[in-house]
Design an enzyme around this catalytic site. Structure first.
Site, PDB file in Angstrom:
ATOM      1  N   ASN A   1      39.155  44.902  -0.478  1.00 28.69           N
ATOM      2  CA  ASN A   1      38.724  46.534  -0.523  1.00 28.69           C
ATOM      3  C   ASN A   1      38.296  46.796   0.280  1.00 28.69           C
ATOM      4  OD1 ASN A   1      36.004  45.138  -0.334  1.00 28.69           O
ATOM      5  ND2 ASN A   1      35.731  45.527  -2.525  1.00 28.69           N
TER       6      ASN A   1
ATOM      7  N   GLU B   1      30.304  47.729   0.517  1.00 27.69           N
ATOM      8  CA  GLU B   1      31.603  47.901   0.179  1.00 27.69           C
ATOM      9  C   GLU B   1      32.027  48.985  -0.115  1.00 27.69           C
ATOM     10  OE1 GLU B   1      32.841  45.027  -1.423  1.00 27.69           O
ATOM     11  OE2 GLU B   1      31.537  43.466  -2.237  1.00 27.69           O
TER      12      GLU B   1
ATOM     13  N   HIS C   1      36.090  46.045   3.018  1.00 25.18           N
ATOM     14  CA  HIS C   1      34.680  46.079   2.499  1.00 25.18           C
ATOM     15  C   HIS C   1      34.446  45.231   4.291  1.00 25.18           C
ATOM     16  CE1 HIS C   1      33.895  41.963   0.726  1.00 25.18           C
ATOM     17  NE2 HIS C   1      34.105  41.698   1.797  1.00 25.18           N
TER      18      HIS C   1
ATOM     19  N   ASP D   1      25.463  38.736   6.631  1.00 24.74           N
ATOM     20  CA  ASP D   1      25.134  38.834   5.427  1.00 24.74           C
ATOM     21  C   ASP D   1      24.591  38.161   5.002  1.00 24.74           C
ATOM     22  OD1 ASP D   1      27.626  37.882   5.647  1.00 24.74           O
ATOM     23  OD2 ASP D   1      28.331  39.569   4.445  1.00 24.74           O
TER      24      ASP D   1
HETATM   25  C1  GLP Z   1      32.947  37.851   2.815  1.00 25.39           C
HETATM   26  C2  GLP Z   1      32.239  38.472   3.689  1.00 25.39           C
HETATM   27  C3  GLP Z   1      32.956  39.425   4.276  1.00 25.39           C
HETATM   28  C4  GLP Z   1      33.877  38.650   5.010  1.00 25.39           C
HETATM   29  C5  GLP Z   1      35.324  39.048   3.655  1.00 25.39           C
HETATM   30  C6  GLP Z   1      36.951  38.164   3.977  1.00 25.39           C
HETATM   31  O1  GLP Z   1      33.130  38.294   0.667  1.00 25.39           O
HETATM   32  N1  GLP Z   1      31.264  38.740   3.044  1.00 25.39           N
HETATM   33  O2  GLP Z   1      32.243  39.165   5.572  1.00 25.39           O
HETATM   34  O3  GLP Z   1      34.717  39.476   6.244  1.00 25.39           O
HETATM   35  O4  GLP Z   1      34.793  38.877   2.178  1.00 25.39           O
HETATM   36  O5  GLP Z   1      36.270  36.781   4.128  1.00 25.39           O
HETATM   37  P1  GLP Z   1      37.581  35.469   3.960  1.00 25.39           P
HETATM   38  O6  GLP Z   1      37.651  35.530   5.319  1.00 25.39           O
HETATM   39  O7  GLP Z   1      36.767  34.551   2.432  1.00 25.39           O
HETATM   40  O8  GLP Z   1      38.699  36.639   3.099  1.00 25.39           O
END
Ligand code: GLP
Length: 259
Positions: A136, A143, A138, A67
């Site tokens: 959440n 989402e 995702h 992404d």
């Molecule tokens: C982000 C990314 C995801 C990631 C998630 C968790 O927003 N788009 O690919 O896995 O949220 O992030 P973190 O590893 O900082 O908790």
């Protein structure tokens, strides 16, 4: 689904990097799906170390990121482009032409999304997909909602995501409201998936995901329960609630020492 509970973040990262390294050794032109966020940083550090020690060669590896924030240019320090170069690509020998990240500044997002899916198809799909998980549930930026999209698309970020990611932007108002993300279809078609979760803030979602035996668009990661080859690696903190609740814990968990 294989579950590994690592003692700490460092052990989780080491196991993840070892699994990725094994796959690259088996298939040097591996199509590797990559994730951002805090969780995979240690894994990237381990992979960089292996490369610098001459134990791993990325020269034929193809990468596709999940992404990118909509509207952030690649040289914006808050963009996922910037993150990927700074934490990984600048330190290993992945060829620039083999790196793919959605373009958050593409004037025609639908066209960019189609182009991205075409590129993934051209390489035969993702061999190994590395994933983190949002608080959440995702994955990528897919989402929770009434439906989940299969293809790459522009999406609105959920309020929980804006709050969680505000730490990278100084304030919640600075977080882009939209992102381009690969869809659930691309993730589910990956031949192998590695999901990482670390820290106490992931404990509730991991317990919900692993203990519910149900699939729901309200928890996008729950679709991984339908995939044939998913390995989940959690550190102790992320596993805390699950461990206390789990019905089939002994059967499910693989000892971390096996990796
Ligand atoms: C982000 C990314 C995801 C990631 C998630 C968790 O927003 N788009 O690919 O896995 O949220 O992030 P973190 O590893 O900082 O908790």
């Amino acid at each position: 689904m294989k579950l590994i509970i690592a003692g700490d973040y460092q052990e989780m990262s080491r196991i993840a990097a070892n699994i990725i390294a094994e796959e690259i050794k088996k298939k040097p032109d591996l199509v590797l799906g990559l994730a951002t966020g805090s969780t995979p940083l240690g894994t990237y550090r381990e992979l960089v170390r292996m490369y610098k020690e001459g134990k791993l060669d990325f020269s034929r590896v193809i990468t596709f990121n999940l992404d990118e924030y909509y509207g952030l240019s690649p040289d914006d320090p808050r963009s996922y482009h910037y993150y990927m170069y700074r934490n990984f690509f600048d330190h290993v020998n992945v060829r620039p032409e083999n790196i793919h990240i959605p373009d958050g500044t593409a004037p025609d997002v639908e066209e960019e999304s189609r182009r991205y899916d075409e590129e993934i198809k051209k390489f035969g799909g993702i061999d190994l997909q590395l994933l983190g998980i949002g608080v959440n549930g995702h994955i990528g930026f897919n989402e929770p909602g009434d439906e989940l999209l299969t293809a790459t698309h522009l999406t609105d970020l959920a309020p929980d995501t804006l709050t969680a990611n505000a730490r990278f932007f100084g304030s919640i108002d600075e977080v882009p409201r939209k992102a381009i993300t690969v869809g659930l279809g691309t993730i589910m078609q990956a031949k192998k998936i590695l999901l990482l979760a670390s820290g106490p803030e992931k404990a509730a979602i991991m317990a919900e995901l692993l203990d519910d035996d149900a699939v729901s668009t309200r928890v996008p990661a729950s679709f991984l329960l339908l995939h044939r080859d998913v390995t989940v690696i959690m550190d102790k903190d992320a596993a805390e609630i699950y461990k206390n609740r789990a019905k089939k814990i002994d059967a499910a968990i693989q000892p971390a020492s096996d990796f």
